[in-house]
Design a protein around this motif. Structure first.
Motif, PDB file in Angstrom:
ATOM      1  N   ARG A 151     -14.873  -1.356  -3.233  1.00  0.00           N
ATOM      2  CA  ARG A 151     -13.557  -0.930  -3.745  1.00  0.00           C
ATOM      3  C   ARG A 151     -13.137   0.342  -3.032  1.00  0.00           C
ATOM      4  O   ARG A 151     -13.810   1.365  -3.130  1.00  0.00           O
ATOM      5  N   GLN A 152     -12.034   0.230  -2.318  1.00  0.00           N
ATOM      6  CA  GLN A 152     -11.589   1.363  -1.492  1.00  0.00           C
ATOM      7  C   GLN A 152     -10.951   2.454  -2.329  1.00  0.00           C
ATOM      8  O   GLN A 152     -10.282   2.171  -3.316  1.00  0.00           O
ATOM      9  N   ARG A 153     -11.153   3.676  -1.894  1.00  0.00           N
ATOM     10  CA  ARG A 153     -10.342   4.764  -2.449  1.00  0.00           C
ATOM     11  C   ARG A 153      -8.968   4.661  -1.823  1.00  0.00           C
ATOM     12  O   ARG A 153      -8.826   4.450  -0.615  1.00  0.00           O
ATOM     13  N   SER A 154      -7.919   4.806  -2.620  1.00  0.00           N
ATOM     14  CA  SER A 154      -6.561   4.692  -2.087  1.00  0.00           C
ATOM     15  C   SER A 154      -6.258   5.858  -1.152  1.00  0.00           C
ATOM     16  O   SER A 154      -6.618   7.000  -1.422  1.00  0.00           O
ATOM     17  N   ALA A 155      -5.577   5.517  -0.036  1.00  0.00           N
ATOM     18  CA  ALA A 155      -5.155   6.573   0.895  1.00  0.00           C
ATOM     19  C   ALA A 155      -3.973   7.353   0.318  1.00  0.00           C
ATOM     20  O   ALA A 155      -3.609   8.405   0.837  1.00  0.00           O
ATOM     21  N   GLY A 156      -3.384   6.819  -0.751  1.00  0.00           N
ATOM     22  CA  GLY A 156      -2.241   7.491  -1.376  1.00  0.00           C
ATOM     23  C   GLY A 156      -1.262   6.472  -1.933  1.00  0.00           C
ATOM     24  O   GLY A 156      -1.405   5.265  -1.718  1.00  0.00           O
ATOM     25  N   LEU A 157      -0.279   6.965  -2.669  1.00  0.00           N
ATOM     26  CA  LEU A 157       0.738   6.094  -3.270  1.00  0.00           C
ATOM     27  C   LEU A 157       1.976   6.039  -2.378  1.00  0.00           C
ATOM     28  O   LEU A 157       2.375   7.038  -1.792  1.00  0.00           O
ATOM     29  N   ILE A 158       2.572   4.856  -2.289  1.00  0.00           N
ATOM     30  CA  ILE A 158       3.864   4.694  -1.601  1.00  0.00           C
ATOM     31  C   ILE A 158       4.828   4.035  -2.584  1.00  0.00           C
ATOM     32  O   ILE A 158       4.514   2.988  -3.162  1.00  0.00           O
ATOM     33  N   GLY A 159       5.967   4.658  -2.793  1.00  0.00           N
ATOM     34  CA  GLY A 159       6.973   4.087  -3.695  1.00  0.00           C
ATOM     35  C   GLY A 159       7.773   2.990  -3.002  1.00  0.00           C
ATOM     36  O   GLY A 159       8.054   3.080  -1.808  1.00  0.00           O
ATOM     37  N   LEU A 160       8.112   1.962  -3.761  1.00  0.00           N
ATOM     38  CA  LEU A 160       8.949   0.871  -3.251  1.00  0.00           C
ATOM     39  C   LEU A 160      10.052   0.644  -4.283  1.00  0.00           C
ATOM     40  O   LEU A 160       9.775   0.229  -5.410  1.00  0.00           O
ATOM     41  N   ILE A 161      11.288   0.987  -3.913  1.00  0.00           N
ATOM     42  CA  ILE A 161      12.408   0.864  -4.854  1.00  0.00           C
ATOM     43  C   ILE A 161      13.267  -0.328  -4.443  1.00  0.00           C
ATOM     44  O   ILE A 161      13.795  -0.365  -3.323  1.00  0.00           O
ATOM     45  N   THR A 162      13.360  -1.308  -5.326  1.00  0.00           N
ATOM     46  CA  THR A 162      14.134  -2.523  -5.031  1.00  0.00           C
ATOM     47  C   THR A 162      15.189  -2.754  -6.112  1.00  0.00           C
ATOM     48  O   THR A 162      15.080  -2.228  -7.217  1.00  0.00           O
ATOM     49  N   PRO A 163      16.203  -3.590  -5.791  1.00  0.00           N
ATOM     50  CA  PRO A 163      17.121  -4.023  -6.840  1.00  0.00           C
ATOM     51  C   PRO A 163      16.400  -4.997  -7.776  1.00  0.00           C
ATOM     52  O   PRO A 163      15.210  -5.261  -7.612  1.00  0.00           O
ATOM     53  N   GLU A 164      17.139  -5.557  -8.726  1.00  0.00           N
ATOM     54  CA  GLU A 164      16.554  -6.489  -9.691  1.00  0.00           C
ATOM     55  C   GLU A 164      15.815  -7.617  -8.976  1.00  0.00           C
ATOM     56  O   GLU A 164      16.178  -8.011  -7.870  1.00  0.00           O
ATOM     57  N   LEU A 165      14.775  -8.142  -9.612  1.00  0.00           N
ATOM     58  CA  LEU A 165      13.934  -9.162  -8.967  1.00  0.00           C
ATOM     59  C   LEU A 165      14.400 -10.587  -9.262  1.00  0.00           C
ATOM     60  O   LEU A 165      13.714 -11.537  -8.910  1.00  0.00           O
ATOM     61  N   SER A 166      15.570 -10.743  -9.896  1.00  0.00           N
ATOM     62  CA  SER A 166      16.048 -12.096 -10.210  1.00  0.00           C
ATOM     63  C   SER A 166      16.483 -12.839  -8.952  1.00  0.00           C
ATOM     64  O   SER A 166      16.471 -14.059  -8.908  1.00  0.00           O
ATOM     65  N   ASN A 167      16.867 -12.086  -7.899  1.00  0.00           N
ATOM     66  CA  ASN A 167      17.139 -12.720  -6.612  1.00  0.00           C
ATOM     67  C   ASN A 167      15.810 -12.801  -5.857  1.00  0.00           C
ATOM     68  O   ASN A 167      15.224 -11.769  -5.530  1.00  0.00           O
ATOM     69  N   PRO A 168      15.309 -14.021  -5.567  1.00  0.00           N
ATOM     70  CA  PRO A 168      13.946 -14.152  -5.029  1.00  0.00           C
ATOM     71  C   PRO A 168      13.708 -13.493  -3.680  1.00  0.00           C
ATOM     72  O   PRO A 168      12.565 -13.317  -3.272  1.00  0.00           O
ATOM     73  N   ILE A 169      14.766 -13.078  -2.975  1.00  0.00           N
ATOM     74  CA  ILE A 169      14.541 -12.421  -1.685  1.00  0.00           C
ATOM     75  C   ILE A 169      13.885 -11.050  -1.884  1.00  0.00           C
ATOM     76  O   ILE A 169      13.095 -10.596  -1.049  1.00  0.00           O
ATOM     77  N   PHE A 170      14.152 -10.393  -3.016  1.00  0.00           N
ATOM     78  CA  PHE A 170      13.584  -9.057  -3.236  1.00  0.00           C
ATOM     79  C   PHE A 170      12.087  -9.102  -3.546  1.00  0.00           C
ATOM     80  O   PHE A 170      11.312  -8.353  -2.939  1.00  0.00           O
ATOM     81  N   PRO A 171      11.623  -9.987  -4.450  1.00  0.00           N
ATOM     82  CA  PRO A 171      10.171 -10.101  -4.604  1.00  0.00           C
ATOM     83  C   PRO A 171       9.476 -10.556  -3.317  1.00  0.00           C
ATOM     84  O   PRO A 171       8.356 -10.139  -3.036  1.00  0.00           O
ATOM     85  N   ALA A 172      10.159 -11.393  -2.523  1.00  0.00           N
ATOM     86  CA  ALA A 172       9.558 -11.847  -1.256  1.00  0.00           C
ATOM     87  C   ALA A 172       9.331 -10.657  -0.321  1.00  0.00           C
ATOM     88  O   ALA A 172       8.264 -10.495   0.269  1.00  0.00           O
ATOM     89  N   LEU A 173      10.348  -9.795  -0.200  1.00  0.00           N
ATOM     90  CA  LEU A 173      10.216  -8.582   0.625  1.00  0.00           C
ATOM     91  C   LEU A 173       9.145  -7.656   0.049  1.00  0.00           C
ATOM     92  O   LEU A 173       8.300  -7.143   0.786  1.00  0.00           O
ATOM     93  N   ALA A 174       9.198  -7.466  -1.274  1.00  0.00           N
ATOM     94  CA  ALA A 174       8.244  -6.562  -1.935  1.00  0.00           C
ATOM     95  C   ALA A 174       6.814  -7.017  -1.685  1.00  0.00           C
ATOM     96  O   ALA A 174       5.924  -6.203  -1.410  1.00  0.00           O
ATOM     97  N   GLN A 175       6.585  -8.325  -1.739  1.00  0.00           N
ATOM     98  CA  GLN A 175       5.227  -8.841  -1.578  1.00  0.00           C
ATOM     99  C   GLN A 175       4.683  -8.542  -0.182  1.00  0.00           C
ATOM    100  O   GLN A 175       3.552  -8.084  -0.030  1.00  0.00           O
ATOM    101  N   VAL A 176       5.513  -8.766   0.842  1.00  0.00           N
ATOM    102  CA  VAL A 176       5.039  -8.521   2.210  1.00  0.00           C
ATOM    103  C   VAL A 176       4.820  -7.012   2.434  1.00  0.00           C
ATOM    104  O   VAL A 176       3.851  -6.598   3.074  1.00  0.00           O
ATOM    105  N   ILE A 177       5.725  -6.193   1.891  1.00  0.00           N
ATOM    106  CA  ILE A 177       5.578  -4.731   2.028  1.00  0.00           C
ATOM    107  C   ILE A 177       4.285  -4.278   1.342  1.00  0.00           C
ATOM    108  O   ILE A 177       3.506  -3.493   1.898  1.00  0.00           O
ATOM    109  N   GLU A 178       4.040  -4.790   0.136  1.00  0.00           N
ATOM    110  CA  GLU A 178       2.839  -4.390  -0.610  1.00  0.00           C
ATOM    111  C   GLU A 178       1.569  -4.827   0.122  1.00  0.00           C
ATOM    112  O   GLU A 178       0.592  -4.080   0.186  1.00  0.00           O
ATOM    113  N   GLN A 179       1.588  -6.041   0.693  1.00  0.00           N
ATOM    114  CA  GLN A 179       0.403  -6.511   1.435  1.00  0.00           C
ATOM    115  C   GLN A 179       0.138  -5.610   2.647  1.00  0.00           C
ATOM    116  O   GLN A 179      -1.002  -5.241   2.924  1.00  0.00           O
TER     117      GLN A 179
END
Length: 339
Positions: free
Chosen positions: A54-82
């Motif tokens: 289990r890695q120690r986190s290098a730090g927190l990064i904020g990700l601010i998106t509009p509402e997730l009801s439009n599936p393009i935003f969760p899709a972007l969020a998922q790739v950014i988070e990965q």
């Protein structure tokens, strides 16, 4: 860890059992990519990672998106988070919903928690009427950030955008080749930079590909909300103008447009062709499958993370906009114009 489980993990990861064993025992002679693949296989199969992995986190990064009801935003969020996780950072997802926290409140909360940087997706930077000085203030506090989908020359930061003008050009060209001459555009409010660019691309294509005047082209644009209901309302107005094809500013709007066409007893694509924008997840499985212009989500998200982490590391990235090419994906919602 039993042999059977080792073999399961090796099969899932596509590596040898010996490699899995080296990763699980924390041995050094394994590439970062292979290690990541084995850890992903552990996660997919539902095995807990051994404590030492289990890695120690290098730090927190904020990700601010509009509402997730439009599936393009969760899709972007998922790739950014990965991408952030691959670099050892922990993403903090903040979603704006109508009546909920504002962008400024979310930024305050993230800065208070000591985030190393922030990714903004379709935020106030995309709104041409918003006060963009807030980003200069954020930079003044020493917080690096990167902005996706929207551009302002007043903001000194890396921007990542799809080429909205090219996207509309592709859609119009495709429909014109199918014999459509009255093509409408259903799109969001004019104050947003991606909307202004889509209008520019659309009206230029109508003039150059179909020979419309500027006035005729602008008559075929309808502003509405980026939602199924918005697409439904805009499509009704465009059908009243005699359009046989409708280009939409998002896939959600396109689904609304298809609903409006069917409510009139017409069929897609036999009577009216519809084109979406985004190619969000599951959109290939609608009925009919939606022809759409695909945002290069993977490339955009990866570039955003790379740029941000360079900034976090103290290496200034080229300011200004990195523009990514969209791609027309032809499916079943477009066809030849009914004679």
């Amino acid at each position: 860890m039993t042999t059977a489980r080792l073999s399961d993990i090796a099969a899932q990861a596509g590596v040898s059992e010996a490699t899995v064993s080296r990763v699980l025992n924390g041995k050094a002679n394994v590439s970062a990519a292979t290690r990541q693949t084995v850890l992903a296989a552990l996660d997919v199969l539902g095995y807990e990672r051994p404590t030492r992995l289990r890695q120690r986190s290098a730090g927190l990064i904020g990700l601010i998106t509009p509402e997730l009801s439009n599936p393009i935003f969760p899709a972007l969020a998922q790739v950014i988070e990965q991408a952030l996780s691959r670099h050892g950072y922990t993403p903090v997802l903040c979603t704006q919903t109508p009546g909920g926290s504002t962008e400024d409140e979310l930024v305050e909360m993230l800065v208070d928690r000591g985030v190393a940087g922030i990714v903004f997706v379709s935020g106030l930077h995309a709104d041409s009427t918003a006060d963009h000085d807030r980003y200069a203030r954020l930079a003044g506090r020493g917080v690096p950030f990167v902005l996706i989908n929207g551009y302002s020359e007043k903001i000194d930061a890396p921007f990542i955008s799809p080429d909205d003008r090219a996207a509309m050009w592709m859609a119009v060209q495709h429909l014109a080749e199918l014999g459509h001459e009255r093509i409408g555009l259903a799109v969001g409010q004019r104050r947003y930079v991606p909307v202004l660019r889509k209008i520019e691309g659309f009206t230029a294509a109508l003039r150059e590909v179909l020979g419309h005047t500027r006035e005729e082209a602008e008559e075929l644009v309808r502003h509405t909300l980026f939602s199924v209901e918005g697409g439904h309302a805009a499509a009704g107005a465009l059908l009243d103008k005699g359009c046989t094809a409708i280009v939409c500013g998002s896939d959600m709007m396109a689904l609304g447009a298809i609903r409006a066409v069917r409510q009139r007893g017409l069929a897609v694509p036999q009577d009216v062709s519809v084109v979406g924008f985004d190619d969000s997840p599951l959109i290939a499985f609608t009925e009919p499958p939606l022809t759409t212009v695909r945002q290069p989500v993977e490339a955009m998200a990866t570039a955003a993370v790379d740029a941000l982490l360079e900034e976090v590391g103290g290496n200034a990235v080229q300011r200004g906009e990195f523009m990514f090419q969209p791609e027309l994906v032809m499916r079943g919602s477009t066809g030849g114009r009914a004679r």
